[in-house]
Design an enzyme around this catalytic site. Structure first.
Site, PDB file in Angstrom:
ATOM      1  CB  SER B 149      39.046  47.320 -11.096  1.00 17.78           C
ATOM      2  OG  SER B 149      39.108  46.468  -9.798  1.00 17.78           O
ATOM      3  NE  ARG B 219      48.110  50.666  -2.191  1.00 20.80           N
ATOM      4  CZ  ARG B 219      47.483  50.739  -3.505  1.00 20.80           C
ATOM      5  NH1 ARG B 219      46.458  50.002  -3.253  1.00 20.80           N
ATOM      6  NH2 ARG B 219      47.694  51.592  -4.336  1.00 20.80           N
ATOM      7  CG  ASP B 321      43.613  41.453 -14.060  1.00 20.76           C
ATOM      8  OD1 ASP B 321      43.676  41.155 -12.958  1.00 20.76           O
ATOM      9  OD2 ASP B 321      42.894  42.325 -14.307  1.00 20.76           O
ATOM     10  CG  HIS B 354      43.380  44.500 -11.077  1.00 18.63           C
ATOM     11  ND1 HIS B 354      42.365  44.222 -12.128  1.00 18.63           N
ATOM     12  CD2 HIS B 354      42.954  45.220 -10.288  1.00 18.63           C
ATOM     13  CE1 HIS B 354      41.452  44.919 -11.822  1.00 18.63           C
ATOM     14  NE2 HIS B 354      41.750  45.644 -10.761  1.00 18.63           N
ATOM     15  CG  ASP B 355      48.638  48.283 -10.723  1.00 18.35           C
ATOM     16  OD1 ASP B 355      47.331  48.656 -10.270  1.00 18.35           O
ATOM     17  OD2 ASP B 355      49.658  48.364 -10.160  1.00 18.35           O
TER      18      ASP B 355
END
Lengths: 194, 381
Positions: B149, B219, B321, B354-355
């Site tokens: 990232s 968040r 992602d 994405h994680d």
């Protein structure tokens, strides 16, 4: 198709020091041979995870891409040789990919199973699709979605204005230059765009 | 259990000129190292962190068995990046809130807490600061620089700012710049923080408050973008936290109660985050993300921008992602090809969005491991 003699026959078509793109490079054995034995450089393209890992373990450059998505990533004439070894028969857009191969490479080398090899003809004459060492699948589960012959490829190449520089059959690790459409399980063509 | 990690800190007096024209002096960088630097100092691997991570990449802290580093599944003895072989360095970036000098520290000239006055730092500034720490550790050349990232952006930037100091770059789930949609998500997060009445224009420390509401929402938005629709549906679906018995639908017919499991999860993630993360740091780091664009000074031509990068590359993306989509990694690959660089690229078919770059996936970890084994072989040669 990754046996040593076949790799050597195909490798002989790739000049020393060539910049190579190997489409459907499998476990990277051919590309590694070209890099280590013939001073070539370049990339393999693969879709299968296990093959990508095998390439990484061999230390050859591999790009995980779906060839059915085309070759837009690569510029015109950006490689000396583009290889399509036992790849053509798996491609949905085989003709487009052939044109793309010719666009990206100064020369192209295509090898695929020759459906007109005599044992296949005998099988079809007997009324059954062939199941052989070279074509080991049943008709209903084969990954070979394009079945063509040596002669068919000559027609396709002409249709796409490809100049065939060399063509032969491969059978039991040997080149077959007499009646290859009948006597060889694998057809090999080296060509350039006109 | 993992090995014991020990955080360290190094102070720098010499001013660091920043991309903005400002400079920062008298700063400290927190870092950790794992493994042993070999005699010819050739086996160093720098790991760059993303938005909410730190120098604590791997291992656990003494007496804190659950304090695994953020990439502990990737890095350690016998792991994909094997610390028996490599000397791995994690550095906390300037402006962060995990030890390196940041907005909650005191400005050496004014004696006041920096707060909103902490200078805007860029990916390039971070890389320059990291290079100074490596200088101080006596490491001239990195066997590899790696990151996911925003960390991948730093790895890429290393290859452009210090091409002669990098042998390999491992750029994971990254991009050559942010898309408008990505900047938009960052802006929503920043607005949430800045409009929190407890933000006090970034000088909330003096008021002894923390803009927790803003941080929570920032968040929550971020977290949504790190997951995929499929994973969220699989994990939470339309599940209710506790269905009301006697109601046919199970709904409470409230507008403000936490009813759906996904609501509860996001609030939990937001609460947890707002307890430890600094609001000014969030603004700074999202801005660094927005600004990163190495092609910008080449008229948007990434191929021209990447000509300077001479090292070997491994790029990895994940199919689901959508925050740093595979197409963005392919742009980097495509820009390296005309320069005939050594590049490998893997597109891992993982469901986690994405994680995924932080998660355990054998296809991904085995591939990185195979690549680092080759780096190790090169070191021997």
């Amino acid at each position: 198709m990754s046996d040593v003699t076949t790799i050597q026959s195909i490798a002989a078509l790739v000049p020393h020091g060539s910049r190579v793109l190997d489409l459907g490079c499998g476990d990277g054995a051919l590309l590694a041979h070209l890099v280590n034995q013939r001073g070539c450089s370049g990339y393999g393209v693969e879709i299968d995870d296990a093959n990508v890992l095998a390439c990484a373990r061999r230390g050859v450059n591999v790009l995980q891409l779906n060839l059915d998505g085309g070759l837009a990533m690569f510029d015109d004439n950006s490689f000396d040789v583009v290889l399509q070894i036992d790849t053509l028969q798996h491609l949905r857009n085989a003709e487009t990919m052939l044109r793309e191969t010719a666009r990206v490479g100064r020369t192209g080398v295509v090898a695929f199973p020759n459906f007109a090899h005599w044992p296949n003809r005998v099988s079809v004459l007997r009324g059954r699709m062939p199941v052989t060492r070279r074509l080991p699948y049943q008709w209903y589960d084969t990954p070979n979605i394009r079945v063509g012959t040596y002669k068919d490829f000559e027609v396709l190449a002409a249709k796409n204005q490809l100049r065939v520089l060399d063509a032969f059959g491969l059978q039991d690790g040997r080149e077959v230059r007499t009646l290859p459409n009948l006597r060889a399980g694998t057809a090999v063509f080296r060509f350039e765009h006109a | 259990m993992s090995f014991i990690a020990t955080p360290q800190s190094m102070s720098f007096v010499e001013p660091l000129a920043l991309q903005s024209g400002a400079a920062i002096h008298s700063y400290a960088l927190s870092y950790e190292t794992y493994g042993t630097l070999n005699a010819d100092r050739s086996n160093a691997v720098l790991v760059c962190h993303a938005l909410n991570a730190s120098h604590h990449v791997a291992g656990v802290y003494e007496g804190q068995p659950k304090s695994e580093g953020w990439w502990d599944n990737m890095i350690g003895p016998g792991k994909a990046v094997d610390t028996n072989r490599f000397f791995v360095i994690g550095i906390n970036n300037l402006g962060s809130c995990f030890g390196s000098t940041g907005p909650m520290h005191t400005h050496p000239d004014t004696g006041q807490i920096y707060g909103a006055d902490f200078p805007v730092v860029t990916v390039e500034d971070w890389v320059n600061a990291q290079a100074r720490l490596l200088d101080a550790l006596g490491i001239q050349t990195l066997a590899a620089v790696m990151g996911g990232s925003l960390g991948g952006m730093q790895a890429l930037s290393w290859t452009l700012q210090y091409p002669e100091r990098v042998r390999h770059a491992v750029v994971i789930a990254s991009a050559p710049n942010l898309t408008a949609e990505n900047i938009a998500f960052n802006e929503v997060a920043r607005r949430a923080i800045v409009t929190d009445p407890d933000f006090h224009s970034g000088h909330f420390y003096q008021h002894s408050v923390v803009p927790k509401r803003g941080l929570r929402i920032a968040r929550m938005v971020g977290h949504i973008t790190y997951l995929s629709d499929d994973v969220m549906n699989e994990k939470f679906g339309r599940g209710l936290r506790d269905a009301v018995t006697g109601s046919v639908t199970g709904y409470r017919y409230s507008t403000q109660d936490v009813e759906f499991q996904i609501e509860s999860y996001l609030r939990y993630q937001g609460d947890k985050f707002s307890d430890y993360f600094d609001a000014n740091t969030y603004l700074l780091i999202t801005r660094a993300l927005d600004y990163f664009d190495p092609a910008r000074s080449y008229g948007g031509n990434l191929t021209a921008a990447l000509e300077r990068a001479t090292c070997k590359f491994l790029l990895v993306s994940f199919t689901t992602d959508w925050r740093f989509a595979p197409a963005r990694s392919r742009e980097i690959v495509r820009a390296l090809l005309p320069h005939k660089r050594e590049v490998s690229y893997a597109e891992i078919d993982a469901p986690h969005g994405h994680d995924a770059f932080l998660l355990e996936d054998p296809r991904y970890l085995n591939l990185v491991n195979a690549y680092f084994n080759r780096i190790g072989e090169e070191l021997k040669a």
